[in-house]
Design an enzyme around this catalytic site. Structure first.
Site, PDB file in Angstrom:
ATOM      1  N   TYR A  82      12.475   7.210  24.474  1.00 42.45           N
ATOM      2  CA  TYR A  82      12.407   5.891  23.833  1.00 42.45           C
ATOM      3  C   TYR A  82      11.348   5.034  24.505  1.00 42.45           C
ATOM      4  CZ  TYR A  82      13.652   1.640  21.468  1.00 42.45           C
ATOM      5  OH  TYR A  82      13.583   0.529  20.680  1.00 42.45           O
ATOM      6  N   PHE A 134      -9.433  -7.239   2.273  1.00 42.24           N
ATOM      7  CA  PHE A 134      -8.698  -6.013   2.024  1.00 42.24           C
ATOM      8  C   PHE A 134      -7.269  -6.417   1.670  1.00 42.24           C
ATOM      9  CE2 PHE A 134      -6.071  -2.329   3.051  1.00 42.24           C
ATOM     10  CZ  PHE A 134      -6.653  -1.431   2.180  1.00 42.24           C
ATOM     11  N   THR A 135      -6.649  -5.625   0.804  1.00 41.07           N
ATOM     12  CA  THR A 135      -5.348  -6.009   0.218  1.00 41.07           C
ATOM     13  C   THR A 135      -4.300  -6.403   1.269  1.00 41.07           C
ATOM     14  OG1 THR A 135      -4.811  -3.651   0.155  1.00 41.07           O
ATOM     15  CG2 THR A 135      -5.692  -4.632  -1.863  1.00 41.07           C
ATOM     16  N   ASP A 225     -11.640  -4.837  11.688  1.00 42.54           N
ATOM     17  CA  ASP A 225     -10.806  -3.831  11.055  1.00 42.54           C
ATOM     18  C   ASP A 225     -11.558  -2.522  11.296  1.00 42.54           C
ATOM     19  OD1 ASP A 225      -9.560  -1.987   9.449  1.00 42.54           O
ATOM     20  OD2 ASP A 225      -9.085  -3.444   7.881  1.00 42.54           O
ATOM     21  N   LYS A 268      -6.851   6.939   8.629  1.00 38.81           N
ATOM     22  CA  LYS A 268      -8.171   7.137   8.005  1.00 38.81           C
ATOM     23  C   LYS A 268      -9.050   7.926   8.988  1.00 38.81           C
ATOM     24  CE  LYS A 268      -6.195   3.988   5.270  1.00 38.81           C
ATOM     25  NZ  LYS A 268      -6.405   2.590   5.283  1.00 38.81           N
ATOM     26  N   ARG A 392      -9.571   0.008  -8.118  1.00 39.17           N
ATOM     27  CA  ARG A 392      -9.968  -1.017  -7.169  1.00 39.17           C
ATOM     28  C   ARG A 392     -10.720  -2.093  -7.951  1.00 39.17           C
ATOM     29  NH1 ARG A 392      -6.448  -1.296  -3.553  1.00 39.17           N
ATOM     30  NH2 ARG A 392      -6.609  -0.040  -1.694  1.00 39.17           N
ATOM     31  N   PHE A 459      -0.766  -3.611  -7.211  1.00 38.52           N
ATOM     32  CA  PHE A 459      -1.364  -2.350  -7.652  1.00 38.52           C
ATOM     33  C   PHE A 459      -0.503  -1.140  -7.321  1.00 38.52           C
ATOM     34  CE2 PHE A 459      -2.798  -1.059  -3.420  1.00 38.52           C
ATOM     35  CZ  PHE A 459      -2.799  -2.273  -2.751  1.00 38.52           C
TER      36      PHE A 459
END
Ligand SMILES: *Cc1c(COP(=O)(O)O)cnc(C)c1O
Length: 468
Positions: A82, A134-135, A225, A268, A392, A459
């Site tokens: 943990y 960005f969303t 980001d 990513k 998009r 979306f």
């Protein structure tokens, strides 16, 4: 066979992927009737399809990459304690080495890190400038009481512009914004590398240096980001004068050194199926983030990830920065994009780092944007071949926070996102041919009406039906 024999002798030397395939996962083809039923049941939203009904899945490059044998070996070394898992320290070490930030707060994925960062830095009434929204990033900024303002260069909003760095910040726009609101109302600049919503477009090193100079002058932080920063660094190496001999890893380090911290989705660039982190240099920000992570994600040494996942991320980060890897990754995207461009299909130029973006507005001028042409095009592509893409455009853009009216963005795109190390060149040929045939028959595509609209990030779960 005869076709092969008739091919002219080669005039070039091809590149190939720096790996071979050790394990395969069967994919299934479907009939047109099956796909018609599937897309109707999914409300014409590819997010609501079952993966089993998809042939080639280009919905997203997020969490869909193939891990290496070295990453899988690391999964077996998961320390599932943990507290204080050794895999966390490997992750911390990798982040320090490759990105260069001092403090690391793990999160279950990118938006977990965005949530915590937004809560720590944003006060109600604040303004957060950035190079295109960005969303999830914008939503967390808004939920914390802030307002995102786009300060990207105008070329980013023009699919046909061949500008090599469409992710660049317009410094005049930024300066005007700082003058208008005052630096005290701007907790940080939200800078993406690469810019997903602009079509995977990079920011240049020169531009980020200028942004840094301006930010420092006003005492404003820069938060990157850095979800696809390796792809951004590759474009800098390929396109920016003076950068051609530098390894991608070195360029990544310099980009990060021009910022105060970063949020990262490890799903990513970092070649993992789940995970993310927040990394900062400021001890006070780290302290508060570490306080909040236990409330929303998990203890500060796992943040919602299993020990084995942290190991996969740590190893994935190292692999993602290898020049050979990133060249093949972006090379495959460019292969698909060049086929489509050669066949006259309108796509966003230059071809992006993580996918090819179809210009639905140019392709379907007979469908008004209020009838979601990009959404209609994703459905048509799925119907043709079982290839799954993502909208998009207006659906992703959502509604204005203040008035509730729909954004109608200049970019109305369909994204063919390429998972890393997953598909072959033959798969890319099949995709390109399907897009070409859909493009040939584009007058037959009809617009859509939204029949169900979720309140947040619509979306993902919205439903549609064709208009008569
Ligand atoms: C995917 C993504 C995120 C959010 O990360 P998740 O892991 O999906 O939560 C943030 N920024 C960019 C640019 C992304 O592409």
């Amino acid at each position: 066979m005869r076709d092969t024999l008739r091919r002219p002798p080669p005039t070039r030397r091809s590149w190939a992927e720096p790996f071979r395939i050790k394990m395969v996962e069967p994919v299934r083809t479907t009939t047109r009737e099956q796909r018609e039923r599937a897309i109707r049941e999914a409300g014409y939203n590819t997010f609501l399809l079952r993966s089993e009904d998809v042939y080639i899945d280009l919905l997203t490059d997020s969490g869909t990459s193939a891990m290496s044998d070295w990453q899988w070996a690391g999964m077996m070394l998961g320390d599932e304690a943990y507290a204080g898992s050794k895999n966390f320290y490997h992750l911390e070490e990798a982040v320090r080495k490759y990105y260069g930030y001092r403090y690391v707060v793990p999160a279950h994925q990118g938006r977990g890190a965005e949530h915590i960062l937004s809560r720590v830095l944003i006060k109600p009434g604040d303004v957060i400038p950035g190079n295109m929204y960005f969303t999830t990033t914008r939503l967390h900024q808004e939920l914390a009481g802030g307002t995102f303002v786009d300060v990207i260069i105008d070329e980013a909003h023009d699919p046909a512009s061949e500008h090599p760095f469409k992710g660049n910040v317009d410094l005049d726009k930024l300066e005007r914004l700082i003058r208008e609101h005052g630096a005290a109302r701007i907790p940080y600049l939200s800078i993406a590398a690469t810019v997903n919503m602009a079509g995977g477009q990079p920011i240049s090193l020169a531009n980020l240096r200028e942004v840094r100079r301006l930010a420092e002058h006003h005492g404003i932080r820069i938060i990157l980001d850095a979800t696809r920063i390796a792809e951004n660094a590759y474009f800098i190496q390929q396109r920016e004068p003076g950068q051609e001999n530098r390894p991608v890893a070195e360029i990544v380090r310099e980009l990060c050194s021009l910022s105060d911290g970063a949020t990262v989705s490890a799903k990513k660039d970092a070649l993992a199926n789940i995970g993310g982190f927040l990394a900062v240099n400021d001890e006070q920000v780290y302290d508060e983030a570490r306080n909040l992570v236990v409330v929303y994600e998990g203890l500060h040494t796992y943040g919602g990830m299993a020990g084995r996942d942290m190991e996969a991320v740590a190893r994935g980060i190292a692999e993602s920065m290898e020049d050979e890897h990133i060249r093949a990754r972006v090379g495959q995207v460019e292969y698909l994009g060049n086929l489509l461009a050669d066949w006259g299909v309108p796509i966003v130029k230059p071809i992006g780092g993580h996918g090819v973006f179809l210009d639905a507005r140019a392709m379907l001028p007979h469908i008004p944007q209020t009838q979601y042409p990009a959404q209609a095009l994703t459905a048509a592509l799925y119907l043709d071949s079982g290839v799954r893409a993502m909208e998009r455009g207006a659906v992703s853009a959502g509604r204005r926070k203040e008035t509730g009216e729909e954004y109608l963005p200049k970019l109305e795109l369909v994204r063919l996102a390429i998972p890393r190390r997953v598909y072959t060149q033959a798969h890319m040929d099949v995709v390109a041919e399907s897009v070409y045939f859909v493009h040939q028959e584009r007058e037959k595509i009809r617009g859509l009406r939204m029949t169900y609209e979720p309140r947040y990030l619509r979306f993902f779960q919205a439903r549609f039906e064709p208009v008569e």
